[in-house]
Design a protein around this motif. Sequence first.
Motif, PDB file in Angstrom:
ATOM      1  N   PHE A  47    -102.739  12.980  28.354  1.00 27.73           N
ATOM      2  CA  PHE A  47    -103.365  12.166  29.306  1.00 27.73           C
ATOM      3  C   PHE A  47    -104.007  11.199  29.088  1.00 27.73           C
ATOM      4  O   PHE A  47    -104.805  11.064  27.952  1.00 27.73           O
ATOM      5  N   VAL A  48    -104.177  10.063  29.915  1.00 26.16           N
ATOM      6  CA  VAL A  48    -104.867   8.778  29.802  1.00 26.16           C
ATOM      7  C   VAL A  48    -105.843   8.485  30.914  1.00 26.16           C
ATOM      8  O   VAL A  48    -107.127   8.704  30.711  1.00 26.16           O
ATOM      9  N   ALA A  49    -105.358   8.613  32.050  1.00 26.19           N
ATOM     10  CA  ALA A  49    -105.896   8.179  33.322  1.00 26.19           C
ATOM     11  C   ALA A  49    -105.113   8.507  34.315  1.00 26.19           C
ATOM     12  O   ALA A  49    -104.042   8.474  34.526  1.00 26.19           O
ATOM     13  N   SER A  50    -106.015   9.058  35.499  1.00 22.30           N
ATOM     14  CA  SER A  50    -105.373   9.177  36.704  1.00 22.30           C
ATOM     15  C   SER A  50    -106.128   8.770  37.869  1.00 22.30           C
ATOM     16  O   SER A  50    -107.377   8.333  38.002  1.00 22.30           O
ATOM     17  N   TYR A  60    -110.571  10.100  33.298  1.00 22.35           N
ATOM     18  CA  TYR A  60    -110.172   9.349  32.327  1.00 22.35           C
ATOM     19  C   TYR A  60    -110.379  10.379  31.082  1.00 22.35           C
ATOM     20  O   TYR A  60    -111.287  11.267  31.220  1.00 22.35           O
ATOM     21  N   ALA A  61    -109.471  10.245  30.133  1.00 23.64           N
ATOM     22  CA  ALA A  61    -109.343  10.792  29.122  1.00 23.64           C
ATOM     23  C   ALA A  61    -110.754  10.331  28.247  1.00 23.64           C
ATOM     24  O   ALA A  61    -111.226   9.205  28.306  1.00 23.64           O
ATOM     25  N   ASP A  62    -111.314  11.373  27.296  1.00 27.10           N
ATOM     26  CA  ASP A  62    -112.525  10.872  26.821  1.00 27.10           C
ATOM     27  C   ASP A  62    -112.367   9.802  25.811  1.00 27.10           C
ATOM     28  O   ASP A  62    -113.395   8.731  25.571  1.00 27.10           O
ATOM     29  N   SER A  63    -111.070   9.697  25.074  1.00 29.06           N
ATOM     30  CA  SER A  63    -110.740   8.699  24.165  1.00 29.06           C
ATOM     31  C   SER A  63    -110.616   7.297  24.674  1.00 29.06           C
ATOM     32  O   SER A  63    -110.825   6.376  23.995  1.00 29.06           O
ATOM     33  N   VAL A  64    -110.602   7.061  26.016  1.00 34.79           N
ATOM     34  CA  VAL A  64    -110.205   5.787  26.725  1.00 34.79           C
ATOM     35  C   VAL A  64    -111.700   5.527  27.708  1.00 34.79           C
ATOM     36  O   VAL A  64    -111.354   4.232  28.143  1.00 34.79           O
ATOM     37  N   ARG A  65    -112.098   6.372  28.111  1.00 33.12           N
ATOM     38  CA  ARG A  65    -113.331   6.127  28.978  1.00 33.12           C
ATOM     39  C   ARG A  65    -114.135   5.087  28.565  1.00 33.12           C
ATOM     40  O   ARG A  65    -114.765   5.097  27.445  1.00 33.12           O
ATOM     41  N   GLY A  66    -114.534   4.123  29.620  1.00 30.73           N
ATOM     42  CA  GLY A  66    -115.176   2.864  29.021  1.00 30.73           C
ATOM     43  C   GLY A  66    -114.373   1.605  28.660  1.00 30.73           C
ATOM     44  O   GLY A  66    -115.149   0.534  28.515  1.00 30.73           O
ATOM     45  N   GLU A  89    -105.253   3.721  17.072  1.00 35.02           N
ATOM     46  CA  GLU A  89    -104.937   4.787  17.768  1.00 35.02           C
ATOM     47  C   GLU A  89    -104.509   4.938  19.109  1.00 35.02           C
ATOM     48  O   GLU A  89    -104.093   5.713  19.654  1.00 35.02           O
ATOM     49  N   ASP A  90    -104.524   3.774  19.819  1.00 32.49           N
ATOM     50  CA  ASP A  90    -103.988   3.777  21.132  1.00 32.49           C
ATOM     51  C   ASP A  90    -102.477   3.202  21.056  1.00 32.49           C
ATOM     52  O   ASP A  90    -101.747   3.236  22.229  1.00 32.49           O
ATOM     53  N   ALA A  91    -102.079   2.880  19.946  1.00 25.97           N
ATOM     54  CA  ALA A  91    -100.554   2.791  19.824  1.00 25.97           C
ATOM     55  C   ALA A  91     -99.815   3.855  20.335  1.00 25.97           C
ATOM     56  O   ALA A  91    -100.113   5.028  19.913  1.00 25.97           O
ATOM     57  N   ALA A  92     -98.771   3.618  21.306  1.00 26.14           N
ATOM     58  CA  ALA A  92     -97.954   4.886  21.819  1.00 26.14           C
ATOM     59  C   ALA A  92     -97.065   4.173  22.855  1.00 26.14           C
ATOM     60  O   ALA A  92     -97.089   3.071  23.414  1.00 26.14           O
ATOM     61  N   VAL A  93     -96.135   5.050  23.268  1.00 25.28           N
ATOM     62  CA  VAL A  93     -95.499   4.585  24.473  1.00 25.28           C
ATOM     63  C   VAL A  93     -96.163   5.180  25.650  1.00 25.28           C
ATOM     64  O   VAL A  93     -96.593   6.557  25.704  1.00 25.28           O
ATOM     65  N   TYR A  94     -96.317   4.302  26.559  1.00 22.01           N
ATOM     66  CA  TYR A  94     -97.280   4.411  27.682  1.00 22.01           C
ATOM     67  C   TYR A  94     -96.183   4.993  29.192  1.00 22.01           C
ATOM     68  O   TYR A  94     -95.272   4.233  29.444  1.00 22.01           O
ATOM     69  N   PHE A  95     -96.503   5.777  29.723  1.00 20.22           N
ATOM     70  CA  PHE A  95     -95.772   6.539  30.854  1.00 20.22           C
ATOM     71  C   PHE A  95     -96.568   6.466  32.007  1.00 20.22           C
ATOM     72  O   PHE A  95     -97.614   6.919  32.017  1.00 20.22           O
ATOM     73  N   CYS A  96     -95.944   6.026  33.315  1.00 23.22           N
ATOM     74  CA  CYS A  96     -96.720   6.415  34.453  1.00 23.22           C
ATOM     75  C   CYS A  96     -96.169   7.449  35.137  1.00 23.22           C
ATOM     76  O   CYS A  96     -94.988   7.682  34.893  1.00 23.22           O
ATOM     77  N   ALA A  97     -96.937   8.091  36.100  1.00 24.74           N
ATOM     78  CA  ALA A  97     -96.205   9.301  36.633  1.00 24.74           C
ATOM     79  C   ALA A  97     -96.770   9.501  38.068  1.00 24.74           C
ATOM     80  O   ALA A  97     -97.971   9.138  38.330  1.00 24.74           O
ATOM     81  N   SER A  98     -96.300  10.315  38.998  1.00 24.45           N
ATOM     82  CA  SER A  98     -96.815  10.360  40.309  1.00 24.45           C
ATOM     83  C   SER A  98     -96.627  11.807  40.725  1.00 24.45           C
ATOM     84  O   SER A  98     -95.843  12.764  40.060  1.00 24.45           O
TER      85      SER A  98
END
Length: 122
Positions: A47-50, A60-66, A89-98
């Motif tokens: 999870f990153v953010a919703s 937000y996930a703690d790792s990205v908050r702020g 460490e932010d490198a990844a495939v990013y997905f959106c979801a509903s």
Amino acid sequence: QVQLAESGGGLVQPGASLRLSCATSGRTFSGYAMAWFRQAPGKEREFVASIRWSGGVTEYADSVRGRFTIPRDNTKNTLYLQMNTLKLEDAAVYFCASGRSLSGLRVDYDNWGRGTQVTVSS
């Protein structure tokens, strides 16, 4: 039929900013939540953010908050992920979801895009 399409990924250096987009179609998202998840090689999708589409409540996930924000444009039916001060460490495939509820759990989201690659490298 709900369709989600991510775009905006790319190669950036540490400390840079990047904005991802998720174009939506097939549903009015009022009353729904949308989220960004990411998956790095060899790791679980996390999870990153919703955001709750109506009202704009966010998590937000703690790792990205702020550093990351999750705005949406109601007129364009588009979700964004604004990523600042990117780290290796932010490198990844990013997905959106509903999904129907504001949550950080994958199981609570039933529609997913195909993802966009974010590479952070010096």
